[in-house]
Design an enzyme around this catalytic site. Structure first.
Site, PDB file in Angstrom:
ATOM      1  N   GLU A  41       0.820  -1.214   0.000  1.00 49.60           N
ATOM      2  CA  GLU A  41       0.000   0.000   0.000  1.00 49.60           C
ATOM      3  C   GLU A  41       0.854   1.265   0.000  1.00 49.60           C
ATOM      4  O   GLU A  41       0.389   2.330   0.399  1.00 49.60           O
ATOM      5  CB  GLU A  41      -0.951   0.029   1.214  1.00 49.60           C
TER       6      GLU A  41
ATOM      7  N   ASP B 158      -1.336  -1.424 -10.071  1.00 49.76           N
ATOM      8  CA  ASP B 158      -1.578  -2.828  -9.792  1.00 49.76           C
ATOM      9  C   ASP B 158      -1.546  -3.593 -11.101  1.00 49.76           C
ATOM     10  O   ASP B 158      -2.226  -3.212 -12.077  1.00 49.76           O
ATOM     11  CB  ASP B 158      -2.948  -3.023  -9.133  1.00 49.76           C
TER      12      ASP B 158
END
Length: 508
Positions: A188, A330
């Site tokens: 993250e 991602d």
């Protein structure tokens, strides 16, 4: 080839899924892995192989979390993903009998895609994920990033546990890939100053942070920055360029011509329609046209190249030196969520280089000197609010509290066993206890709850891992060795995520 543009561009892809084998099938569970594998990882590697065949090197920086790498090597998952791809071919065959020409055309297209994936799984991927990743790295096509164990949110870990998570994750990279990665992806993009010491002790050279973190510390996103008082380098992602793809509202995947992710045929699950528009109801969507989508890819690639060139020019003009532009995403966005994504990436790399842009990896960019100086970075993440609230806010405060308790109990158990001299030999019960801890601490559970996505599944997974941890920890603490081994064996049937993990390893 146009004139060279001062500076360098780095594409960073972060590949991650939580541990899924044995934890459901559909809509969340093992098919989550199979979808990403067939729709994102397989076509991405095929695109990288094509670039390599054309002589391209240093194409991108690829992060694959240890917990995902473990699943891509898992014997049953390797077998079952091949079955899943075969079932996709059967569903397309069924649709091919339709009287509707659009459905027949879609069936032919989807059957060809599934057949190609099946062939690649049986060939390129026959040994699992590790041989694929190792070959791309050894050929100089990608830089591989490491990371901590099962994707815990590092800023919320106790320092000793954070260091152990990194040690376990990096050891797993050596075991699978034969080499220790120089850089990591901090889950993250999480950072707090107290992490500098665990990163240093584990030999981490660089990691990716959010642009806002660097700006708040007085820097700019056109260079990497040394963390004050260390040799560790933080690399900010450039939001202006990243959001050309990443933004859900204005990013390229929202273009009308691209295949819509959500609208599916009820009987077969095949996606038949184009995005059409942001407010288009499913029944009002236009049929997907692969030729129109392909033309849209070319337009978006051209726009992306112009934007990167402009951003590098801006960085040069602003700082007086060649700048660095980093776009980080991602991996699953490309191919799974955005069907045309892998093709876009391949064409973008070719077009950027043809336009005079230096495309390289983070490691090569840092070696070339794209470091702006030293910054005292504050705390932050790439989550909503750029803080920790996604993982410790009101919706998940209990999860954060429980996770701290798990960490403290793990440390107590190990100290007790070490003090009693019971860590001289390998301990399957403690190995499994640590594996269960990592699965419980995965950042995914709090993320899904905070985002209101698959809340029941995420809450259940977190609770199950916590329950298993405390049950096994109690047996160890009470000296019930036979029962502890039996319980560890039961948990290992589904949760043996890191077979080489040795709980005797101390955090460096």
């Amino acid at each position: 080839m146009t004139s060279p543009v001062p500076g360098a561009f780095c594409l960073v892809l972060h590949s991650h899924l939580p541990w899924l084998p044995g934890h459901g099938v559909w809509p969340l569970g093992e098919e989550w892995l199979f979808q990403a594998w067939v729709e994102a990882y397989v076509p991405l590697v095929a695109e990288l192989d094509a670039l390599a065949d054309e002589g391209h090197h240093d194409v991108l920086t690829l992060g694959v979390t240890p917990v995902l790498a473990a699943q891509l090597d898992h014997p049953r998952m390797r077998r079952d993903v091949a079955t899943w791809a075969g079932m996709a071919q059967l569903r397309a065959t069924e649709m091919g009998f339709s009287d509707d020409p659009h459905r027949r055309a879609a069936a032919a297209r989807e059957h060809a895609l599934a057949a190609k994936a099946s062939d690649l799984l049986a060939g390129r991927w026959r040994g699992g994920g590790s041989p694929v990743l190792r070959s791309l790295r050894d050929a100089g096509v990608v830089e591989l990033l490491g990371g901590p164990s099962a994707h815990p949110f590092l800023p919320l870990l106790l320092p000793e546990v954070a260091s152990l998570a990194l040690a376990n994750g990096l050891a797993d990279s050596i075991w699978r890939l034969g080499e220790r990665p120089r850089g990591i992806w901090s889950p993250e993009c999480g950072w707090r100053p107290e992490l500098a010491e665990p990163l240093r002790r584990n030999g981490v050279g660089h990691f990716v942070v959010d642009e806002q973190l660097v700006r708040d510390a007085g820097g700019h996103p056109h260079a990497a920055w040394r963390v004050a008082g260390t040799d560790i380098v933080a690399v900010p992602r450039d939001l202006e360029v990243t959001n050309l793809v990443w933004s859900s509202r204005t990013g390229y995947p929202a273009a009308a011509a691209y295949r819509d992710f959500h609208a599916r045929d009820e009987a077969t699950g095949i996606r038949l329609w184009a995005v059409t528009g942001p407010s288009s109801a499913e029944g009002a969507k236009a049929p997907y046209d692969a030729e129109l989508a392909d033309a849209q890819v070319d337009r978006d690639v051209a726009h992306f190249v112009d934007a990167v060139r402009h951003r590098l020019g801006h960085a040069h003009a602003t700082t007086g030196a060649p700048g660095l532009v980093v776009a980080a995403y991602d991996t699953e966005l490309f191919g799974h969520w955005w069907h045309e994504g892998p093709v876009f990436l391949g064409r973008a790399v070719r077009a950027l280089r043809a336009a005079g842009v230096t495309v390289t990896t983070l490691e090569k960019a840092l070696d070339a000197g794209y470091v702006g100086g030293e910054l005292a970075l504050g705390a932050g993440s790439w989550g909503a609010g750029k803080d920790f609230s996604v993982w410790d806010g009101p919706l998940v405060a209990e999860v954060a509290h429980e996770n701290e308790w798990l960490q403290r109990r793990w440390l107590d158990v190990v100290r007790g066993e070490r003090a009693e001299g019971r860590l001289r030999a390998r301990r399957p019960d403690l190995d499994q206890l640590l594996l269960t801890l990592w699965n419980a601490l995965s950042s995914d559970w709090a993320f899904l709850v905070s985002r209101g996505q698959s809340v029941d599944y995420a809450a259940r997974r977190a609770q199950e891992h916590r329950r298993d941890f405390h049950r096994l920890a109690a047996l160890v603490e009470q000296g019930r060795a036979d029962e502890a081994r039996a319980e560890a064996a039961r948990q290992a049937m589904d949760d043996r995520s890191f077979p080489a993990l040795d709980s005797r390893l101390r955090a460096p």
